[in-house]
Design an enzyme around this catalytic site. Structure first.
Site, mmCIF file in Angstrom:
data_model
loop_
_atom_site.group_PDB
_atom_site.id
_atom_site.type_symbol
_atom_site.label_atom_id
_atom_site.label_comp_id
_atom_site.label_asym_id
_atom_site.label_seq_id
_atom_site.Cartn_x
_atom_site.Cartn_y
_atom_site.Cartn_z
ATOM 1 N N ASN A 90 -19.579 11.139 52.071
ATOM 2 C CA ASN A 90 -18.319 11.852 52.307
ATOM 3 C C ASN A 90 -18.547 13.345 52.093
ATOM 4 O O ASN A 90 -19.642 13.759 51.725
ATOM 5 C CB ASN A 90 -17.201 11.295 51.410
ATOM 6 N N ASP A 121 -15.613 4.048 48.570
ATOM 7 C CA ASP A 121 -14.879 2.814 48.276
ATOM 8 C C ASP A 121 -15.645 1.582 48.756
ATOM 9 O O ASP A 121 -15.533 0.519 48.177
ATOM 10 C CB ASP A 121 -13.494 2.863 48.943
ATOM 11 N N LYS A 133 -35.957 0.274 58.861
ATOM 12 C CA LYS A 133 -35.082 1.085 59.724
ATOM 13 C C LYS A 133 -34.565 0.258 60.911
ATOM 14 O O LYS A 133 -35.360 -0.407 61.592
ATOM 15 C CB LYS A 133 -35.882 2.300 60.225
ATOM 16 N N PRO A 156 -17.736 -1.157 43.212
ATOM 17 C CA PRO A 156 -17.026 -1.238 41.930
ATOM 18 C C PRO A 156 -16.189 0.027 41.739
ATOM 19 O O PRO A 156 -16.607 1.109 42.157
ATOM 20 C CB PRO A 156 -18.156 -1.294 40.898
ATOM 21 N N ASP A 157 -15.026 -0.108 41.138
ATOM 22 C CA ASP A 157 -14.204 1.069 40.838
ATOM 23 C C ASP A 157 -14.569 1.538 39.425
ATOM 24 O O ASP A 157 -14.226 0.891 38.434
ATOM 25 C CB ASP A 157 -12.718 0.737 40.952
ATOM 26 N N ILE A 158 -15.293 2.638 39.359
ATOM 27 C CA ILE A 158 -15.831 3.104 38.073
ATOM 28 C C ILE A 158 -14.699 3.544 37.154
ATOM 29 O O ILE A 158 -14.661 3.192 35.976
ATOM 30 C CB ILE A 158 -16.836 4.253 38.315
ATOM 31 N N PHE A 214 -9.274 11.456 39.332
ATOM 32 C CA PHE A 214 -8.874 12.388 40.379
ATOM 33 C C PHE A 214 -8.262 11.599 41.528
ATOM 34 O O PHE A 214 -8.588 10.437 41.720
ATOM 35 C CB PHE A 214 -10.078 13.203 40.870
ATOM 36 N N LYS A 256 -1.619 5.423 41.604
ATOM 37 C CA LYS A 256 -3.057 5.263 41.316
ATOM 38 C C LYS A 256 -3.313 5.283 39.817
ATOM 39 O O LYS A 256 -4.101 4.498 39.303
ATOM 40 C CB LYS A 256 -3.818 6.408 42.002
ATOM 41 N N LYS A 260 -5.046 2.088 38.064
ATOM 42 C CA LYS A 260 -6.389 2.185 37.474
ATOM 43 C C LYS A 260 -6.349 2.148 35.956
ATOM 44 O O LYS A 260 -7.326 1.787 35.313
ATOM 45 C CB LYS A 260 -7.078 3.463 37.938
HETATM 46 O O1 C5P Z 1 -9.251 5.139 44.656
HETATM 47 P P1 C5P Z 1 -9.594 6.580 44.823
HETATM 48 O O2 C5P Z 1 -10.971 6.784 45.360
HETATM 49 O O3 C5P Z 1 -8.611 7.387 45.582
HETATM 50 O O4 C5P Z 1 -9.532 7.148 43.320
HETATM 51 C C1 C5P Z 1 -10.046 8.375 42.974
HETATM 52 C C2 C5P Z 1 -10.502 8.338 41.557
HETATM 53 O O5 C5P Z 1 -11.172 7.139 41.264
HETATM 54 C C3 C5P Z 1 -11.495 9.427 41.241
HETATM 55 O O6 C5P Z 1 -11.344 9.806 39.891
HETATM 56 C C4 C5P Z 1 -12.835 8.729 41.469
HETATM 57 O O7 C5P Z 1 -13.873 9.334 40.718
HETATM 58 C C5 C5P Z 1 -12.534 7.332 41.015
HETATM 59 N N1 C5P Z 1 -13.258 6.266 41.711
HETATM 60 C C6 C5P Z 1 -14.187 5.526 41.037
HETATM 61 N N2 C5P Z 1 -14.836 4.496 41.641
HETATM 62 C C7 C5P Z 1 -14.542 4.160 42.917
HETATM 63 C C8 C5P Z 1 -13.585 4.902 43.638
HETATM 64 C C9 C5P Z 1 -12.956 5.951 43.003
HETATM 65 O O8 C5P Z 1 -14.439 5.831 39.877
HETATM 66 N N3 C5P Z 1 -15.187 3.159 43.496
#
Ligand code: C5P
Length: 407
Positions: A208, A276, A286, A303-305, A323, A337, A341
């Site tokens: 991104n 995401d 390749k 995974p959502d950190i 963020f 959000k 979260k």
């Molecule tokens: O869900 P979204 O990407 O909009 O959320 C943004 C926040 O979540 C940011 O703080 C980003 O660092 C964190 N994030 C994360 N792991 C992910 C996606 C987003 O920690 N897979």
């Protein structure tokens, strides 16, 4: 900066001693005065002449020197410094101090001092893992000696594992965390930054537009307030700041691993633009261009950190800041959000292309917490970072009930 600070640097006898030359240079660049002490074995690895030239002054050796005794004395030498750094800290030096031995200048200084000591161990993997070394390190830690590293990695002796001395930048970060005065002194803060790269095959990836500028500015602002900062960064456009511990990662999964390995921390600021999704099956070689056949990529959720850290039962940081980069309905989406979260604060911003925020030098954010939402005027990313760092410092500085109240 370390202007006005004096570091007594004890260089032990190990191959990692060459890194101490770079450490001296970096310390002096940051304004510190470096007083070097070398053990006899150290001068087998680097020459006292190189050390003296880089330090810009005399090298003290383990030889008993009558002039030094008359002029300064080893006790004063050990006490006039703001911090004593031992790099490399060999098994021998660690063992001497833990055992109360003072047979040479380096160990005598360490025994005679009342100044804080930071050790950067470097030794063979098996030596580091040896129960006697682990016992000595445990004992020294318990009696207040600080440690930075060792890191895992290839060793000069051909083995792999823990035992490599930390890099000069990491040692510098640990030194600065101890010496920089500020409201966040003694606080450990994790910052994630930059984009992640999710591999398609060995040469292609999905990414991104995050430049890492805001996360880098936040890490710098926290370090400048005296915090020990662990900076976990994806492949960003801007270089990481000086004076922080940098952990470089590529993918979201690597970032999660680095983040969990860095806990516990007092606060975590998740500024990274984590992808995401990742490609479900990364090709091992390749992907070839074939006539009439387009590759089809399937995705899998990363995974959502932020959510993982926010929802930890044990070891959750006292303050977790996320963020939210949105393109519409910024406050509503960011508020949802925050609840989803489970983080304490959300720094929300509008990243619609016409704002020029993503990849630009300015930011206009809304801070969302228990107290509601607060609009900040458009300002430079470093100013946003400074303001956020002040708020974090205030929240961490409060007694526990106050921190909860600030959320
Ligand atoms: O869900 P979204 O990407 O909009 O959320 C943004 C926040 O979540 C940011 O703080 C980003 O660092 C964190 N994030 C994360 N792991 C992910 C996606 C987003 O920690 N897979």
């Amino acid at each position: 900066m370390l202007s006005g600070k004096t570091i007594l640097l004890i260089i032990g006898g190990g191959i990692a001693a060459y890194k101490s030359l770079e450490l001296i240079r970096r310390l002096r660049d940051r304004g510190a005065r470096v007083v070097p002490v070398m053990t006899g074995a150290a001068s087998e690895f680097v020459t006292p002449l190189s050390v003296a030239a880089l330090a810009g002054g005399k090298v003290y050796s383990e030889l008993f020197d009558l002039t030094d005794e008359a002029e300064m004395g080893h006790i004063q030498l050990s006490r006039s410094a703001d911090l004593i750094v031992v790099a490399p800290a060999t098994a021998d030096l660690i063992g001497k101090v833990a055992g109360g031995l003072a047979g040479d200048l380096a160990s005598t200084l360490l025994m005679a001092t009342d100044t804080e000591v930071l050790m950067a161990p470097a030794m063979n993997v098996r030596m580091w893992q040896h129960p006697s070394v682990q016992r000595n390190v445990g004992w020294l830690r318990a009696s207040g000696v600080g440690f930075v590293g060792p890191n895992d990695g290839d060793m000069a002796c051909g083995e792999y594992g823990p035992g490599r001395m930390s890099e000069p930048a990491e040692i510098l970060a640990a030194i600065e965390a101890r010496l920089m005065d500020g409201p966040m002194k003694g606080k450990r803060v994790l910052v994630t930054s930059g984009p992640t790269h999710e591999p398609i095959d060995p040469v292609r990836y999905i990414a991104n537009r995050s430049s890492g500028a805001q996360g880098t500015a936040i890490a710098l602002a926290l370090a400048a307030r005296g915090a020990e900062v662990i900076f976990v960064t994806g492949p960003a456009d801007v270089p990481p700041p000086e004076g922080v511990k940098v952990i470089r990662v590529q993918s979201a999964r690597e970032m999660l691993e680095a983040v969990t390995a860095s806990l516990p921390v007092d606060a975590a600021v998740m500024a990274a633009a984590v992808a995401d999704w990742r490609v479900a099956r990364e090709a091992k070689s390749k992907i070839k261009k074939e006539k009439g056949a387009l590759p089809v990529l399937e995705f899998e959720e990363n995974p959502d950190i932020l959510a993982t850290v926010s929802q930890m039962d044990a070891g959750r940081p006292g303050l977790v800041v996320g963020f939210a980069a949105e393109t519409d309905d910024v406050v509503a989406h960011a508020t949802a959000k925050r609840a989803r979260k489970g983080c304490d604060w959300i720094v929300a911003n509008d990243v619609s292309p016409e704002t020029g925020i993503m990849g630009g030098s300015e930011n206009a954010v809304i801070l969302i917490s228990d107290a509601g939402s607060e609009d900040w005027p458009r300002m430079g990313k470093q100013e946003v970072a400074d303001r956020l760092a002040d708020r974090i410092a205030a929240a961490l500085g409060m007694p526990p009930a106050g921190v909860l109240g600030a959320r």
